[in-house]
Design a protein around this motif. Sequence first.
Motif, short mmCIF file in Angstrom:
data_model
loop_
_atom_site.label_atom_id
_atom_site.label_comp_id
_atom_site.label_asym_id
_atom_site.label_seq_id
_atom_site.Cartn_x
_atom_site.Cartn_y
_atom_site.Cartn_z
N VAL A 22 0.85 -1.18 0.00
CA VAL A 22 0.00 0.00 0.00
C VAL A 22 0.89 1.23 0.00
CG1 VAL A 22 -1.75 1.29 1.27
CG2 VAL A 22 -1.83 -1.21 1.21
N LEU A 23 0.65 2.14 -0.91
CA LEU A 23 1.44 3.36 -1.02
C LEU A 23 0.54 4.57 -0.85
CD1 LEU A 23 3.99 4.99 -1.73
CD2 LEU A 23 3.36 4.74 -4.12
N LYS A 24 0.90 5.49 0.05
CA LYS A 24 0.18 6.73 0.24
C LYS A 24 1.19 7.85 0.39
CE LYS A 24 -3.30 9.07 3.07
NZ LYS A 24 -4.15 9.40 1.91
N THR A 25 0.90 8.97 -0.21
CA THR A 25 1.82 10.11 -0.17
C THR A 25 1.25 11.20 0.72
OG1 THR A 25 2.62 9.65 -2.40
CG2 THR A 25 2.99 11.86 -1.54
N TYR A 26 2.09 11.72 1.64
CA TYR A 26 1.76 12.88 2.45
C TYR A 26 2.73 14.01 2.10
CZ TYR A 26 -1.29 10.15 5.55
OH TYR A 26 -2.31 9.39 6.07
N TYR A 27 2.37 15.22 2.51
CA TYR A 27 3.19 16.39 2.22
C TYR A 27 3.49 17.14 3.51
CZ TYR A 27 1.71 15.26 -2.48
OH TYR A 27 1.48 14.59 -3.65
N ALA A 28 4.75 17.57 3.65
CA ALA A 28 5.19 18.21 4.88
C ALA A 28 4.35 19.44 5.22
CB ALA A 28 6.67 18.59 4.76
N GLU A 29 3.93 20.19 4.21
CA GLU A 29 3.17 21.40 4.47
C GLU A 29 1.84 21.12 5.15
OE1 GLU A 29 2.75 23.20 0.68
OE2 GLU A 29 1.67 21.51 -0.21
N ASP A 30 1.31 19.89 4.99
CA ASP A 30 0.08 19.49 5.66
C ASP A 30 0.36 18.91 7.05
OD1 ASP A 30 -1.39 20.19 3.37
OD2 ASP A 30 -1.08 18.20 2.51
N PRO A 222 0.76 1.09 -8.17
CA PRO A 222 -0.48 0.57 -8.74
C PRO A 222 -0.23 -0.70 -9.55
CG PRO A 222 0.27 2.46 -10.00
CD PRO A 222 1.16 2.38 -8.80
N LEU A 223 -1.29 -1.49 -9.72
CA LEU A 223 -1.18 -2.80 -10.35
C LEU A 223 -1.26 -2.63 -11.87
CD1 LEU A 223 -0.94 -5.83 -9.86
CD2 LEU A 223 -3.45 -5.95 -9.82
N LYS A 224 -0.14 -2.24 -12.47
CA LYS A 224 -0.08 -2.10 -13.92
C LYS A 224 1.37 -2.15 -14.35
CE LYS A 224 -0.29 2.97 -13.83
NZ LYS A 224 -1.02 4.14 -14.35
N PRO A 229 4.88 9.20 -18.08
CA PRO A 229 5.91 10.14 -17.62
C PRO A 229 5.54 10.77 -16.28
CG PRO A 229 5.51 10.43 -19.96
CD PRO A 229 4.46 9.46 -19.48
N GLY A 230 6.47 10.75 -15.34
CA GLY A 230 6.25 11.30 -14.01
C GLY A 230 5.55 10.35 -13.06
N GLU A 231 5.15 9.19 -13.51
CA GLU A 231 4.41 8.24 -12.68
C GLU A 231 5.37 7.26 -12.01
OE1 GLU A 231 0.21 5.81 -13.01
OE2 GLU A 231 1.50 5.92 -14.77
N GLY A 232 5.00 6.81 -10.81
CA GLY A 232 5.84 5.88 -10.06
C GLY A 232 5.08 4.66 -9.60
N GLN A 233 5.82 3.70 -9.09
CA GLN A 233 5.25 2.44 -8.63
C GLN A 233 6.14 1.85 -7.56
OE1 GLN A 233 5.56 -1.28 -11.17
NE2 GLN A 233 3.36 -0.95 -11.32
#
Length: 282
Positions: A22-30, A222-224, A229-233
């Motif tokens: 499971v991957l979730k991204t947080y941001y320091a400003e939040d 993600p399962l693909k 471009p710019g996308e990660g996994q």
Amino acid sequence: MKVRLVALLALALALPARAQVVLKTYYAEDLVKTPGLIEVSPGFTTVLDFWDTVDAAFSAKRELLRLEGGGSRLLLSAGLQATQAGAVPVKSGMTDLVVEVGGRTLLFTVRIGPGEYPRRYQVLLKRTQGGTYAPVGAASTDFRETPALPAPSRPAQGVQAPPPEPQVAFTTTVEAPSGADGRVSVFFTLENRGRNPVSFALNDLQILQEGKPLRFEVRRDPLKAVLAPGEGQSGVIVVQGAKPGEILLRWRGVELGPGRSFLLERRLLGKALEIQVSPEGR
């Protein structure tokens, strides 16, 4: 405070068939204002990757939560409680987690509960960094801004300039076999930093030892297979039947459009937790 890297994600070697990363991204400003939720399953490890080096990490209920790691990574797991049968992981509970990174104090709420898979979260400095982000530097886990691609040189008149090479950031974290079955987990992240989609099909992945292929399973999110471009996994490769010693990982990628193939290759010792980072692995 430097957090010592002493943990091996041993139980992740026996991931069940329905497990997932499971991957979730947080941001320091939040996170400086509102805590982000982090989930931990008993018997499994949750990985937190930050954009910069972790200076300190604290929790008010350390009996519920184990904190380990180093550099820009924290490893969280459920604490152990004593029973008549011996120490067992805490099954449920909630606590806080305060992390000092890059001069900022980041806030989290950690919830321990049922689950049968490891998790991976990442924390970026700001939203302009985009989604899944990989470290830059061949021997560093420091998260930096992605450098802008250089402008293509102007070709001579009548000569067509070749398209730019594919750029893929590839990070692997491998841990040792946990028993006689020789299971090894290789956690990985991929990020397409080029200008065309790239494909990483599972039938183009090889895991070899002493020249012989090893059986493996792959779970990724993600399962693909195709990354824009710019996308990660991120994901985990569970290798079976490995012996102590070097393991060779080869993954052929294909840049869609030009149709060019390139090779990501890693030689992994499979003895202890090791992290390898390359900004443009090919």
